[in-house]
Design an enzyme around this catalytic site. Structure first.
Site, PDB file in Angstrom:
ATOM      1  N   ASN A  11       0.931  -1.149   0.000  1.00  0.00           N
ATOM      2  CA  ASN A  11       0.000   0.000   0.000  1.00  0.00           C
ATOM      3  C   ASN A  11       0.965   1.190   0.000  1.00  0.00           C
ATOM      4  O   ASN A  11       1.714   1.377   0.948  1.00  0.00           O
ATOM      5  CB  ASN A  11      -0.829  -0.056   1.276  1.00  0.00           C
ATOM      6  N   ASN A  63      -6.592  10.361  -0.690  1.00  0.00           N
ATOM      7  CA  ASN A  63      -6.688   9.194  -1.559  1.00  0.00           C
ATOM      8  C   ASN A  63      -6.272   9.553  -2.984  1.00  0.00           C
ATOM      9  O   ASN A  63      -6.207  10.731  -3.350  1.00  0.00           O
ATOM     10  CB  ASN A  63      -8.141   8.672  -1.575  1.00  0.00           C
ATOM     11  N   CYS A  72      -5.417   6.200   8.037  1.00  0.00           N
ATOM     12  CA  CYS A  72      -4.765   5.265   7.134  1.00  0.00           C
ATOM     13  C   CYS A  72      -3.783   4.431   7.930  1.00  0.00           C
ATOM     14  O   CYS A  72      -2.785   4.959   8.432  1.00  0.00           O
ATOM     15  CB  CYS A  72      -4.051   6.052   6.045  1.00  0.00           C
ATOM     16  N   GLY A  73      -4.068   3.166   8.074  1.00  0.00           N
ATOM     17  CA  GLY A  73      -3.267   2.281   8.920  1.00  0.00           C
ATOM     18  C   GLY A  73      -1.883   1.993   8.362  1.00  0.00           C
ATOM     19  O   GLY A  73      -0.885   2.071   9.074  1.00  0.00           O
ATOM     20  N   ASN A 160     -12.333   5.609   9.884  1.00  0.00           N
ATOM     21  CA  ASN A 160     -12.902   5.554   8.527  1.00  0.00           C
ATOM     22  C   ASN A 160     -13.808   4.315   8.423  1.00  0.00           C
ATOM     23  O   ASN A 160     -13.638   3.340   9.154  1.00  0.00           O
ATOM     24  CB  ASN A 160     -11.793   5.558   7.460  1.00  0.00           C
ATOM     25  N   HIS A 162     -15.719   0.871   7.287  1.00  0.00           N
ATOM     26  CA  HIS A 162     -15.391  -0.416   6.671  1.00  0.00           C
ATOM     27  C   HIS A 162     -16.611  -1.326   6.658  1.00  0.00           C
ATOM     28  O   HIS A 162     -17.368  -1.375   7.622  1.00  0.00           O
ATOM     29  CB  HIS A 162     -14.254  -1.104   7.428  1.00  0.00           C
ATOM     30  N   ASN A 193     -15.021   1.624   2.694  1.00  0.00           N
ATOM     31  CA  ASN A 193     -14.029   0.643   2.262  1.00  0.00           C
ATOM     32  C   ASN A 193     -14.701  -0.722   2.374  1.00  0.00           C
ATOM     33  O   ASN A 193     -15.546  -0.927   3.252  1.00  0.00           O
ATOM     34  CB  ASN A 193     -12.796   0.711   3.165  1.00  0.00           C
ATOM     35  N   GLU A 211     -10.730  -0.320  -1.701  1.00  0.00           N
ATOM     36  CA  GLU A 211     -10.663   0.895  -0.885  1.00  0.00           C
ATOM     37  C   GLU A 211     -11.513   2.019  -1.449  1.00  0.00           C
ATOM     38  O   GLU A 211     -11.477   2.287  -2.651  1.00  0.00           O
ATOM     39  CB  GLU A 211      -9.219   1.397  -0.797  1.00  0.00           C
ATOM     40  N   ARG A 212     -12.222   2.662  -0.537  1.00  0.00           N
ATOM     41  CA  ARG A 212     -12.937   3.887  -0.882  1.00  0.00           C
ATOM     42  C   ARG A 212     -11.935   4.874  -1.483  1.00  0.00           C
ATOM     43  O   ARG A 212     -10.875   5.127  -0.919  1.00  0.00           O
ATOM     44  CB  ARG A 212     -13.531   4.464   0.416  1.00  0.00           C
ATOM     45  N   CYS A 220      -4.705  -2.979   3.389  1.00  0.00           N
ATOM     46  CA  CYS A 220      -5.378  -1.866   4.049  1.00  0.00           C
ATOM     47  C   CYS A 220      -5.265  -2.078   5.557  1.00  0.00           C
ATOM     48  O   CYS A 220      -5.790  -3.065   6.086  1.00  0.00           O
ATOM     49  CB  CYS A 220      -6.835  -1.801   3.624  1.00  0.00           C
ATOM     50  N   GLY A 221      -4.545  -1.191   6.226  1.00  0.00           N
ATOM     51  CA  GLY A 221      -4.291  -1.351   7.663  1.00  0.00           C
ATOM     52  C   GLY A 221      -5.536  -1.173   8.506  1.00  0.00           C
ATOM     53  O   GLY A 221      -5.857  -2.013   9.353  1.00  0.00           O
ATOM     54  N   THR A 222      -6.259  -0.070   8.285  1.00  0.00           N
ATOM     55  CA  THR A 222      -7.494   0.134   9.046  1.00  0.00           C
ATOM     56  C   THR A 222      -8.488  -0.982   8.726  1.00  0.00           C
ATOM     57  O   THR A 222      -9.231  -1.425   9.596  1.00  0.00           O
ATOM     58  CB  THR A 222      -8.123   1.513   8.738  1.00  0.00           C
ATOM     59  N   GLY A 223      -8.452  -1.460   7.477  1.00  0.00           N
ATOM     60  CA  GLY A 223      -9.345  -2.549   7.062  1.00  0.00           C
ATOM     61  C   GLY A 223      -9.031  -3.848   7.793  1.00  0.00           C
ATOM     62  O   GLY A 223      -9.942  -4.596   8.177  1.00  0.00           O
TER      63      GLY A 223
HETATM   64  O1  ZDP Z   1     -11.027   5.386   4.118  1.00  0.00           O
HETATM   65  C1  ZDP Z   1     -10.520   5.530   3.004  1.00  0.00           C
HETATM   66  O2  ZDP Z   1     -10.998   6.300   2.149  1.00  0.00           O
HETATM   67  C2  ZDP Z   1      -9.263   4.713   2.681  1.00  0.00           C
HETATM   68  N1  ZDP Z   1      -9.068   4.624   1.262  1.00  0.00           N
HETATM   69  C3  ZDP Z   1      -8.110   5.392   3.352  1.00  0.00           C
HETATM   70  C4  ZDP Z   1      -6.822   4.638   3.245  1.00  0.00           C
HETATM   71  C5  ZDP Z   1      -6.774   3.455   4.196  1.00  0.00           C
HETATM   72  C6  ZDP Z   1      -5.513   2.629   4.039  1.00  0.00           C
HETATM   73  N2  ZDP Z   1      -5.604   1.652   3.028  1.00  0.00           N
HETATM   74  C7  ZDP Z   1      -5.167   1.937   5.339  1.00  0.00           C
HETATM   75  O3  ZDP Z   1      -4.145   1.237   5.332  1.00  0.00           O
HETATM   76  O4  ZDP Z   1      -5.808   2.102   6.352  1.00  0.00           O
HETATM   77  C8  ZDP Z   1      -4.365   3.425   3.618  1.00  0.00           C
END
Ligand code: ZDP
Length: 279
Positions: A11, A63, A72-73, A160, A162, A193, A211-212, A220-223
């Site tokens: 990423n 983004n 963004c994780g 964010n 998910h 996302n 990803e959104r 995707c870290g937060t994902g």
């Molecule tokens: O929430 C959003 O619009 C995501 N595209 C932001 C990016 C999240 C990311 N992939 C993460 O790692 O958390 C960078």
């Protein structure tokens, strides 16, 4: 401007410095062009960092479509390594101001080398209205009607939004077709996302992400954090899990004591250079 290209599990981000949070506003219009893999440097997002008045540093991310997510994780691990190695901070525990509130990465150093970054990502948000998701009731096992039938999903916000969908076989999922439809589904007024997840065991999952604002990315870290929460709430896994993403593995833990999510993974500098920002 000087920039550094970094990646966390593939990423990838262009990181530039600004003097203040507000100054980053001026860079947002360039995000799309900078992230373009043919007309720019190429990245999933543009990250702007700098010294902050209250925290050690601030971080804003745009983004590849120019929109600004809250968090963004994978990006915050890159930011932690960047500010440590570029001497913006002189300690391994770092406080970062983000649009999703303060976050606390910790850089792990072995023989003078940064080997990984663990981030206290804070508490997951399960309140439906705050995700934000329309309707009422629990977000666990919600139903969404789509052009390919009814889908069962669990929604979680890590700052964010998910939308997590458990599937029996990840290889069979048309990620871009289903992902793009769910990203803009009427259930999610701020878009979302979308994570497709195959449970492998009590401490192991495979995840693919749409990803959104960025489409398919390698990780995707937060994902991954939201996925662990959804898996625990659905009874699929324990509170610690290794999550396999296309770009590599993340280790996620949802601690009982403080209700916080801890994410551990790599962050790597790829190259640096200078770019003239043009629209
Ligand atoms: O929430 C959003 O619009 C995501 N595209 C932001 C990016 C999240 C990311 N992939 C993460 O790692 O958390 C960078």
């Amino acid at each position: 401007m000087d920039f550094v290209k970094m990646q966390g599990l593939g990423n990838d981000f262009v990181i530039v410095e600004a003097n203040s949070w507000d100054e980053a506003d001026a860079l947002q219009p360039y995000a799309q062009k900078v992230c373009d893999r043919n007309f720019g440097i190429g990245a999933d997002g543009l990250i702007v960092i700098g010294k902050d008045l209250e925290m050690d540093v601030f971080m804003r991310i745009f983004n590849s479509d120019g929109s600004e997510p809250e968090m963004c994780g994978n990006g915050i691990r890159c930011v932690a390594r960047y500010v440590f190695e570029h001497n913006l901070v002189e300690k391994t525990s770092i406080s970062v101001r983000t649009l999703a509130g303060p976050k606390y990465p910790e850089v792990k150093v072995l023989d003078g080398q940064v080997v990984s970054v663990t981030v206290d990502m804070g508490e997951p948000i399960l309140d439906r209205g705050l995700i934000p998701m329309t309707g009422t009731g629990d977000t666990i096992k919600s139903k969404a009607s789509t052009s390919y039938g009814e889908v069962e999903l669990t929604a979680v916000s890590m700052g964010n939004p998910h939308c997590i969908i458990f599937v029996p076989d990840i290889a069979q999922v048309p990620v871009s077709v289903w992902g793009s439809e769910l990203e803009t589904h009427s259930l999610f007024p701020a878009k979302t996302n979308v994570e497709f997840v195959q449970v492998v065991g009590r401490n192991e999952m495979i995840m693919r992400v749409w990803e959104r604002g960025a489409g398919i990315t390698l990780a995707c870290g937060t994902g991954a954090c939201a996925t662990l929460v959804a898996a625990v709430l659905n009874g699929h896994t324990d509170r610690t899990a290794t999550i396999h993403l296309m770009g590599g593995d993340l280790f996620i833990e949802w601690k009982e004591q403080d209700n916080h999510i801890y994410m551990t993974g790599p962050a790597v500098e790829v190259f640096s250079g200078q770019i003239t920002f043009r629209l």
